[in-house]
Scaffold this active site. Structure first.
Site, PDB file in Angstrom:
ATOM      1  N   LYS A  93      -8.838  14.569  66.417  1.00  0.00           N
ATOM      2  CA  LYS A  93      -7.790  15.069  65.523  1.00  0.00           C
ATOM      3  C   LYS A  93      -7.307  16.448  65.948  1.00  0.00           C
ATOM      4  O   LYS A  93      -6.409  17.003  65.319  1.00  0.00           O
ATOM      5  CB  LYS A  93      -8.320  15.127  64.084  1.00  0.00           C
ATOM      6  CG  LYS A  93      -8.817  13.787  63.567  1.00  0.00           C
ATOM      7  CD  LYS A  93      -8.246  13.438  62.225  1.00  0.00           C
ATOM      8  CE  LYS A  93      -8.753  12.068  61.797  1.00  0.00           C
ATOM      9  NZ  LYS A  93      -8.068  11.540  60.626  1.00  0.00           N
ATOM     10  N   ASN A 150      -9.461   4.065  46.526  1.00  0.00           N
ATOM     11  CA  ASN A 150     -10.858   4.257  46.935  1.00  0.00           C
ATOM     12  C   ASN A 150     -11.575   5.110  45.898  1.00  0.00           C
ATOM     13  O   ASN A 150     -10.981   5.525  44.908  1.00  0.00           O
ATOM     14  CB  ASN A 150     -10.923   4.882  48.338  1.00  0.00           C
ATOM     15  CG  ASN A 150     -10.210   6.210  48.374  1.00  0.00           C
ATOM     16  OD1 ASN A 150     -10.604   7.167  47.726  1.00  0.00           O
ATOM     17  ND2 ASN A 150      -9.112   6.277  49.140  1.00  0.00           N
ATOM     18  N   PRO A 169       0.689   7.103  58.158  1.00  0.00           N
ATOM     19  CA  PRO A 169       0.633   8.260  59.063  1.00  0.00           C
ATOM     20  C   PRO A 169      -0.667   9.029  58.865  1.00  0.00           C
ATOM     21  O   PRO A 169      -1.189   9.078  57.754  1.00  0.00           O
ATOM     22  CB  PRO A 169       1.828   9.116  58.608  1.00  0.00           C
ATOM     23  CG  PRO A 169       2.167   8.657  57.238  1.00  0.00           C
ATOM     24  CD  PRO A 169       1.728   7.230  57.124  1.00  0.00           C
ATOM     25  N   ASP A 170      -1.187   9.594  59.942  1.00  0.00           N
ATOM     26  CA  ASP A 170      -2.384  10.440  59.832  1.00  0.00           C
ATOM     27  C   ASP A 170      -1.902  11.864  59.520  1.00  0.00           C
ATOM     28  O   ASP A 170      -1.342  12.556  60.379  1.00  0.00           O
ATOM     29  CB  ASP A 170      -3.184  10.407  61.140  1.00  0.00           C
ATOM     30  CG  ASP A 170      -4.524  11.124  60.993  1.00  0.00           C
ATOM     31  OD1 ASP A 170      -4.548  12.214  60.360  1.00  0.00           O
ATOM     32  OD2 ASP A 170      -5.530  10.615  61.497  1.00  0.00           O
ATOM     33  N   ILE A 171      -2.101  12.279  58.290  1.00  0.00           N
ATOM     34  CA  ILE A 171      -1.548  13.559  57.820  1.00  0.00           C
ATOM     35  C   ILE A 171      -2.177  14.722  58.576  1.00  0.00           C
ATOM     36  O   ILE A 171      -1.482  15.596  59.106  1.00  0.00           O
ATOM     37  CB  ILE A 171      -1.766  13.715  56.295  1.00  0.00           C
ATOM     38  CG1 ILE A 171      -1.135  12.538  55.554  1.00  0.00           C
ATOM     39  CG2 ILE A 171      -1.206  15.048  55.789  1.00  0.00           C
ATOM     40  CD1 ILE A 171      -1.508  12.439  54.079  1.00  0.00           C
ATOM     41  N   LYS A 188     -14.692  13.142  66.245  1.00  0.00           N
ATOM     42  CA  LYS A 188     -13.531  13.105  65.342  1.00  0.00           C
ATOM     43  C   LYS A 188     -12.780  14.430  65.362  1.00  0.00           C
ATOM     44  O   LYS A 188     -11.549  14.463  65.343  1.00  0.00           O
ATOM     45  CB  LYS A 188     -13.982  12.773  63.917  1.00  0.00           C
ATOM     46  CG  LYS A 188     -12.831  12.589  62.958  1.00  0.00           C
ATOM     47  CD  LYS A 188     -13.262  11.972  61.647  1.00  0.00           C
ATOM     48  CE  LYS A 188     -13.673  10.525  61.822  1.00  0.00           C
ATOM     49  NZ  LYS A 188     -14.147   9.929  60.583  1.00  0.00           N
TER      50      LYS A 188
END
Ligand code: CTP
Length: 401
Positions: A345, A209, A309-311, A341
Site C-alpha cells: 500500500k 461487516n 477502490p482502495d481508498i 501489506k
C-alpha cells in the site's frame, strides 16, 4: 490510562447539575485519576457529601475550619496536592468570586491559594449566563488563564432552552483528558476513516461487516486531544461524535472514497490520513433498485461483484500524499504479512490488530509496523491505545510536515 497519576481536586458548587458531577468523578477515576472532592455549603443541598465520599473513597471537605486537617490549613494542603482544580458545576456566583479573587469559604480559598491550573464548567440559566456581569467575569477568568469547559446549549432544568447548561459528564471527561494530553499534533489536520461500509443488494438488504467503529472514533478523539483538527468519515455506526471533531457519515465504500477525495481537495492541507475503516473490498454490481422478491420454486438471486477502490492506496499514491497510516487485521504471521501489506500500500506506518476478536470490544492490542521494524502497544482500552498511537504517529512525522 489517560489520567494515571493525575490528582484532580474537584470543586462542586451549588447548582442542580451537581448530580451529574458524581458521574464525572467516577469516569475520571476509571481513567486513572485520583479525585478529591470539596463542596460549597450550597452544593451539599443538591448532592450529599456521602455520595462523593463513597465514589472517591476519600473524605469530602466542605468546611474551611475542619479541625481534622493538620494546622487547620485545609486550603493549602488540598490545592498543593492537585495537578488541576476542576469546578463543576460552576455557578454564576462562584465565577464572580473567582473573577474578583474573593475567598470567603473553603472552595474559593482553595482556588486562590492554588499553584496548579484551574478549569471551570459553568452551569446556569441562559439569562444568568448572558448577563453582562457574568460575561464580564468570564472574560476576566479567561484573561487570567482559567480554562472554560463549556457551557453547552440546550434544554435547561428550569424548562428554558439556551446557552448555559453544563457539559455532559462524558464531554467534561474528554475535555479534562484533552487538557492534560501532550499537544504532539498541535496545528495538524487529520483525516480518519472509521467503521464498516454497507454495500446494498436491494433497497432493504446489503453486505456489511462487524466493525464497530470504536477504534477509529477513539483515534479521532485522541488526535483532537493531542491538538489536531480532525475530520472523521464514518460508515454506518451509532457511536456518538467525539467532541470538536467534524464528522461526515457515509454508507458505501465508494461514498467513503468520494468523501476522502473531497476532504483532500479542501484548501487546508491534510497532514495525516489514518485509514481505520473496514472497507468492503467488493460491492454488488447487479444491486436491484426494487426489493428482490422470493417466488415459489424460483431461483435464488445470483449476486455479481465489482471491486471497490482502495481508498488508502489511492491516497498514498498522490503526489501530495499526507502521512498515511493503514490498519490491518492479520490472522497469522502478523509482522511479515503486515510488513508486506505496508509496502504494497506504500504507507509509512501500518497498525496491525493483534488477535481476531477485536470487533466491538473496548480493548485491543496493536503492533505498529514501519520501515524500522515493529513496536507493540500492549493490551489496553481502545481510548488509551488511541492516545498512545497519536503520540507514536506524531513522533514519526517527517520534519517538514
Ligand atoms: N482500505 C481502504 N480501502 C479499501 C480497502 C482497505 O482504505 N477498499 C484500508 C483499510 O481502511 C485499512 C487497510 O486498507 O487501513 C486494510 O487493508 P486490506 O488490504 O483491506 O487488508 P485487510 O482488511 O487486513 O485484509 P486482506 O489482507 O484480506 O485484504
Amino acid at each position: 490510562m489517560e489520567l494515571t497519576n493525575r490528582h484532580i481536586l474537584l470543586g462542586v458548587t451549588g447548582g442542580v447539575a451537581a448530580y451529574k458531577v458524581a458521574q464525572y468523578a467516577r469516569e475520571l477515576q476509571r481513567r486513572g485519576a485520583t479525585v478529591q472532592v470539596a463542596m460549597t455549603e450550597a452544593a451539599t443541598r443538591f448532592v450529599g457529601p456521602v455520595t462523593f465520599q463513597a465514589l472517591t473513597g476519600r473524605q469530602v471537605y466542605t468546611d474551611q475550619w475542619d479541625s481534622s486537617v493538620p494546622n487547620n490549613m485545609a486550603h493549602i494542603e488540598l490545592s498543593r496536592q492537585a495537578d488541576a482544580i476542576v469546578i463543576a458545576p460552576a455557578t454564576a456566583d462562584f465565577l464572580a468570586k473567582l473573577a474578583n479573587g474573593l475567598a470567603d469559604d473553603l472552595l474559593s480559598t482553595l482556588c486562590i491559594a492554588r499553584n496548579c491550573p484551574l478549569l471551570v464548567a459553568p452551569a446556569m440559566n441562559r439569562e444568568m449566563w448572558a448577563n453582562p456581569a457574568t460575561q464580564r467575569n468570564v472574560a476576566r477568568l479567561i484573561e487570567d488563564g482559567i480554562v472554560m469547559l463549556g457551557p453547552d446549549e440546550g434544554d435547561q432544568a428550569c424548562g428554558e432552552t439556551g446557552v448555559g447548561r453544563m457539559l455532559e459528564p462524558e464531554d467534561l471527561v474528554e475535555d479534562t483528558i484533552a487538557f492534560f494530553a501532550p499537544k504532539a499534533l498541535a496545528g495538524k489536520q487529520v483525516l480518519i476513516t472509521a467503521g464498516p461500509t454497507f454495500e446494498p443488494i436491494d433497497p432493504v438488504r446489503g453486505i456489511t461487516n462487524l466493525s464497530s467503529g470504536k477504534m477509529g472514533f477513539a483515534i479521532a478523539r485522541a488526535c483532537r486531544q493531542a491538538g489536531a483538527q480532525v475530520s472523521l468519515i464514518a460508515g454506518p455506526t451509532a457511536l456518538p461524535t467525539p467532541r470538536a471533531v467534524r464528522r461526515i457519515d457515509v454508507t458505501t465504500a465508494r461514498q467513503m472514497f468520494d468523501a476522502v477525495q473531497a476532504a483532500l481537495a479542501a484548501p487546508v492541507r491534510t497532514d495525516i490520513f489514518i485509514a481505520v475503516a473496514a472497507v468492503a473490498d467488493w460491492r454488488v454490481a447487479n444491486a436491484s433498485d426494487s426489493k428482490l422478491k422470493k417466488t415459489a420454486g424460483g431461483q435464488p438471486p445470483a449476486l455479481q461483484f465489482a471491486e471497490n477502490p482502495d481508498i488508502l492506496a489511492s491516497v498514498a499514491a498522490r503526489a501530495d500524499a499526507p502521512y498515511c497510516v493503514g490498519f490491518a487485521a492479520e490472522s497469522e504471521d502478523l509482522e511479515r504479512n503486515g510488513q508486506d501489506k505496508r509496502r504494497r500500500k506504500a504507507v509509512p506506518l501500518l497498525v496491525a490488530n493483534i488477535g481476531h476478536a477485536t470487533f466491538g470490544r473496548d480493548d485491543n492490542e496493536l503492533l505498529l509496523i514501519d520501515e524500522d521494524g515493529s513496536t507493540k502497544l500492549s493490551r489496553d482500552r481502545k481510548d488509551a491505545l488511541a492516545a498512545r498511537l497519536a503520540q507514536e504517529i506524531a513522533r514519526r512525522l517527517p520534519p517538514s510536515d
